[in-house]
Design an enzyme around this catalytic site. Structure first.
Site: not given
Length: 252
Positions: A41-42, A153, A156
């Site tokens: 995801d980065g 992300a 949460l």
């Protein structure tokens, strides 16, 4: 279909890139119909910042760990998978920060804008929404406002709510709030402007972070969604982002 590939620096991601280039060829990213991202995801977040405001979509395949924004990795039938993929358009938050030295810094965030204490003492932050003061003093380790896509992300992890893409809401979530102790945050309409003002900035310095951009010693930070800009992510039909966000709320 003209493809460009970008990969994380891990051995697995680089090997996947070499395999796909050998199978499908590649063009310069500026000439590509689709940018294919191989990593986690980065890396996807980096790619989305790169294409923000352009028409070029990004199709990700997971060669990292979580891969919430990625599709499963398969070498076969990549052009066909991309052609059948569903688009999701993500709009960024625009951060306008002013430092104690009077410097103005602007940055975009596709996940969240967060304010974080820089020193041992808790931060004190006033929160104003559309020019109306809503919280005169939040004593905390920090506070963040996230996009719907970013709500799964950091938001949460800070016990903020998950927000569906279609909800037109922005979660505002405190990080380790001390006073008011029971305040758990708010869900805001996506068209508001939120102003954070740092109280006692000399004694309690605060940094502001918009995805990859950090600004230290801020005294005020204004945040609003910029719907004039967007980044398009492509998902396999069985991996739609809206479905994944809903499903995340039932994960235990």
């Amino acid at each position: 279909m003209k493809l460009a590939f970008t990969a994380a620096q891990t051995e697995g991601a680089q090997a996947a890139r070499a395999q796909l280039v050998a199978l499908y060829g590649e063009v310069h990213p500026k000439d590509a119909d689709v940018l294919v991202a191989l990593g986690g995801d980065g890396l996807m977040l980096e790619c989305l910042h790169r294409v923000l405001g352009t028409e070029q979509p990004v199709y990700g395949m997971n060669r990292g760990s979580v891969g919430f924004l990625m599709n499963e990795f398969h070498e076969e039938n990549l052009p066909e998978r991309i052609a059948a993929a569903h688009p999701a358009v993500l709009h960024p938050l625009r951060m306008h920060a002013i430092t104690a030295a009077g410097v103005v810094e602007e940055a975009m965030a596709l996940n969240e804008v967060s304010l974080l204490r820089q020193a041992r003492q808790a931060a004190k932050i006033r929160i104003t929404i559309d020019h109306r003061e809503r919280l005169s003093e939040l004593v905390c380790d920090g506070v963040l406002i996230s996009t719907p896509a970013g709500s799964t992300a950091y938001n949460l992890s800070a016990h903020g709510p998950i927000v569906p893409l279609s909800a037109n809401l922005l979660p505002l979530t405190p990080i380790s709030a001390f006073r008011p102790r029971r305040w758990r945050g708010a869900l805001l309409p996506s068209n508001v402007e939120v102003l954070f003002e740092v109280l006692e900035p000399d004694k309690r310095p605060v940094a502001a972070v918009a995805d990859f951009t950090e600004v230290r010693d801020v005294v005020s930070v204004a945040v609003s969604e910029d719907r004039s800009l967007g980044a398009t992510v492509l998902f396999d039909p069985d991996r739609a982002l809206s479905e994944r966000i809903i499903n995340e709320q039932f994960t235990v």
